[in-house]
Design a protein around this motif. Structure first.
Motif, mmCIF file in Angstrom:
data_model
loop_
_atom_site.group_PDB
_atom_site.id
_atom_site.type_symbol
_atom_site.label_atom_id
_atom_site.label_comp_id
_atom_site.label_asym_id
_atom_site.label_seq_id
_atom_site.Cartn_x
_atom_site.Cartn_y
_atom_site.Cartn_z
ATOM 1 N N ARG A 36 0.849 -1.187 0.000
ATOM 2 C CA ARG A 36 0.000 0.000 0.000
ATOM 3 C C ARG A 36 0.879 1.229 0.000
ATOM 4 O O ARG A 36 2.007 1.215 0.481
ATOM 5 C CB ARG A 36 -0.966 0.016 1.172
ATOM 6 C CG ARG A 36 -0.371 0.322 2.523
ATOM 7 C CD ARG A 36 -1.471 0.423 3.563
ATOM 8 N NE ARG A 36 -0.919 0.617 4.897
ATOM 9 C CZ ARG A 36 -1.652 0.703 5.996
ATOM 10 N NH1 ARG A 36 -2.983 0.611 5.914
ATOM 11 N NH2 ARG A 36 -1.085 0.879 7.160
ATOM 12 N N GLN A 37 0.333 2.271 -0.597
ATOM 13 C CA GLN A 37 1.069 3.526 -0.746
ATOM 14 C C GLN A 37 0.173 4.666 -0.301
ATOM 15 O O GLN A 37 -0.850 4.947 -0.922
ATOM 16 C CB GLN A 37 1.516 3.711 -2.199
ATOM 17 C CG GLN A 37 2.406 4.910 -2.419
ATOM 18 C CD GLN A 37 2.991 4.944 -3.823
ATOM 19 O OE1 GLN A 37 2.377 4.495 -4.787
ATOM 20 N NE2 GLN A 37 4.196 5.456 -3.955
ATOM 21 N N SER A 38 0.597 5.321 0.766
ATOM 22 C CA SER A 38 -0.117 6.496 1.220
ATOM 23 C C SER A 38 0.348 7.692 0.413
ATOM 24 O O SER A 38 1.421 7.671 -0.190
ATOM 25 C CB SER A 38 0.120 6.715 2.716
ATOM 26 O OG SER A 38 -0.316 5.586 3.452
ATOM 27 N N GLN A 41 4.011 8.967 -0.258
ATOM 28 C CA GLN A 41 4.934 8.074 0.454
ATOM 29 C C GLN A 41 5.399 6.932 -0.446
ATOM 30 O O GLN A 41 4.854 6.695 -1.513
ATOM 31 C CB GLN A 41 4.248 7.490 1.697
ATOM 32 C CG GLN A 41 3.764 8.531 2.686
ATOM 33 C CD GLN A 41 4.900 9.360 3.234
ATOM 34 O OE1 GLN A 41 5.914 8.835 3.696
ATOM 35 N NE2 GLN A 41 4.773 10.676 3.168
ATOM 36 N N GLU A 85 -7.368 5.898 8.521
ATOM 37 C CA GLU A 85 -5.942 5.720 8.223
ATOM 38 C C GLU A 85 -5.677 4.607 7.212
ATOM 39 O O GLU A 85 -4.540 4.435 6.764
ATOM 40 C CB GLU A 85 -5.134 5.448 9.503
ATOM 41 C CG GLU A 85 -5.542 4.190 10.238
ATOM 42 C CD GLU A 85 -6.487 4.476 11.391
ATOM 43 O OE1 GLU A 85 -7.232 5.467 11.308
ATOM 44 O OE2 GLU A 85 -6.460 3.691 12.356
ATOM 45 N N ASP A 86 -6.727 3.847 6.868
ATOM 46 C CA ASP A 86 -6.571 2.819 5.840
ATOM 47 C C ASP A 86 -6.611 3.419 4.437
ATOM 48 O O ASP A 86 -6.324 2.733 3.453
ATOM 49 C CB ASP A 86 -7.667 1.758 5.948
ATOM 50 C CG ASP A 86 -7.669 1.027 7.271
ATOM 51 O OD1 ASP A 86 -8.742 0.557 7.696
ATOM 52 O OD2 ASP A 86 -6.581 0.937 7.899
ATOM 53 N N SER A 87 -6.991 4.676 4.332
ATOM 54 C CA SER A 87 -7.061 5.329 3.021
ATOM 55 C C SER A 87 -5.679 5.351 2.385
ATOM 56 O O SER A 87 -4.713 5.841 2.980
ATOM 57 C CB SER A 87 -7.577 6.766 3.169
ATOM 58 O OG SER A 87 -8.912 6.769 3.630
ATOM 59 N N ALA A 88 -5.579 4.795 1.199
ATOM 60 C CA ALA A 88 -4.300 4.685 0.503
ATOM 61 C C ALA A 88 -4.558 4.028 -0.852
ATOM 62 O O ALA A 88 -5.694 3.645 -1.169
ATOM 63 C CB ALA A 88 -3.315 3.825 1.297
ATOM 64 N N ARG A 109 -7.493 2.693 -5.389
ATOM 65 C CA ARG A 109 -7.472 3.843 -4.480
ATOM 66 C C ARG A 109 -8.623 3.701 -3.508
ATOM 67 O O ARG A 109 -9.786 3.751 -3.908
ATOM 68 C CB ARG A 109 -7.573 5.155 -5.256
ATOM 69 C CG ARG A 109 -7.524 6.392 -4.360
ATOM 70 C CD ARG A 109 -7.504 7.663 -5.194
ATOM 71 N NE ARG A 109 -6.319 7.735 -6.033
ATOM 72 C CZ ARG A 109 -5.142 8.147 -5.624
ATOM 73 N NH1 ARG A 109 -4.975 8.531 -4.365
ATOM 74 N NH2 ARG A 109 -4.119 8.188 -6.462
ATOM 75 N N THR A 111 -10.645 5.129 -0.278
ATOM 76 C CA THR A 111 -10.923 6.311 0.533
ATOM 77 C C THR A 111 -11.944 5.931 1.591
ATOM 78 O O THR A 111 -13.031 5.457 1.260
ATOM 79 C CB THR A 111 -11.470 7.460 -0.315
ATOM 80 O OG1 THR A 111 -10.541 7.771 -1.362
ATOM 81 C CG2 THR A 111 -11.705 8.700 0.535
#
Lengths: 113, 112
Positions: A36-38, A41, A85-88, A109, A111
């Motif tokens: 996963r990529q925030s 980041q 915080e799982d949004s990524a 993606r 959200t």
């Protein structure tokens, strides 16, 4: 040939809901990875599947995250009771065993509102 | 996994050669050096990999000095489409598996 595909491309969900993300690896690739990529980041490793071996789950951030791979092909990443915080962007990659090159899908993606 | 350090961003113009250097002081004997490229809204794409000296493919060259504590990705005659984030990774792929550890990468901006 076809590359790695992921669905859905975008997913908007409410906090507390469960989501399922799907990955179709390249045919013949026995290794499958989830990252996963925030925003802004680098990628964070989540889980790795290799053939029929037990998956390496060392990167899963909590027990709300799980993944399975059926028939050595398609994989599903499930996030239960989603949090903001799982949004990524969740990325899937596959490779041949012994091959250092991983082929990435376009990502999903997520959200969480 | 060896920690890597690379510049946060670089600017260039079309037609120039771009060199992005990555430091990996703690590289281990079995570690390889790999570079990935990522465009916005896409997954990373493998560019090149090497162990020592120089590797060249149709996209880039990778220069690795004898001590292997750093490496330089060289992109010849960049175009606007080379604008992307470039990641340097170091790891032991001899087992056929490696969970890639990406840093924040180098954001390359190519201008006309």
């Amino acid at each position: 040939g076809a590359g790695v595909s992921q669905s859905p491309s975008n997913k908007v969900t409410e906090k507390g809901k469960d989501v399922e993300l799907r990955c179709d690896p390249i045919s013949g690739h026995t290794a499958l990875y989830w990252y996963r990529q925030s925003l802004g980041q680098g990628l964070e490793f989540l889980i790795y599947f290799q053939g029929n071996s037990a998956p390496d789950k060392s990167g899963l951030p909590s027990d709300r995250f799980s993944a399975e791979r059926t028939g050595g092909s398609v994989s599903t990443l499930t996030i239960q009771r989603t949090q903001q915080e799982d949004s990524a962007v969740y990325l899937c990659a596959s490779s041949l065993v012994g091959d250092n090159e991983q082929f990435f899908g376009p990502g999903t993606r997520l959200t969480v509102l | 996994l060896a920690k890597t350090t690379q510049p946060i961003s670089m600017d260039s113009y079309e037609g120039q050669e771009v060199n992005i250097t990555c430091s990996h002081n703690n590289i281990a004997t079995n570690d390889y050096i790999t570079w990935y490229q990522q465009f916005p809204s896409q997954g990373p794409r493998f560019i090149i990999q090497g162990y020592k000296t120089k590797v060249t493919n149709e996209v880039a060259s990778l220069f690795i000095p004898a001590d292997r504590k750093s490496s330089t990705l060289s992109l010849p005659r960049v175009s606007l489409s080379d604008t992307a984030v470039y990641y340097c990774l170091v790891g032991d792929w001899s087992t056929g598996f490696q969970k890639l550890v990406f840093g924040t990468g180098t954001r390359l901006l190519v201008s006309p």
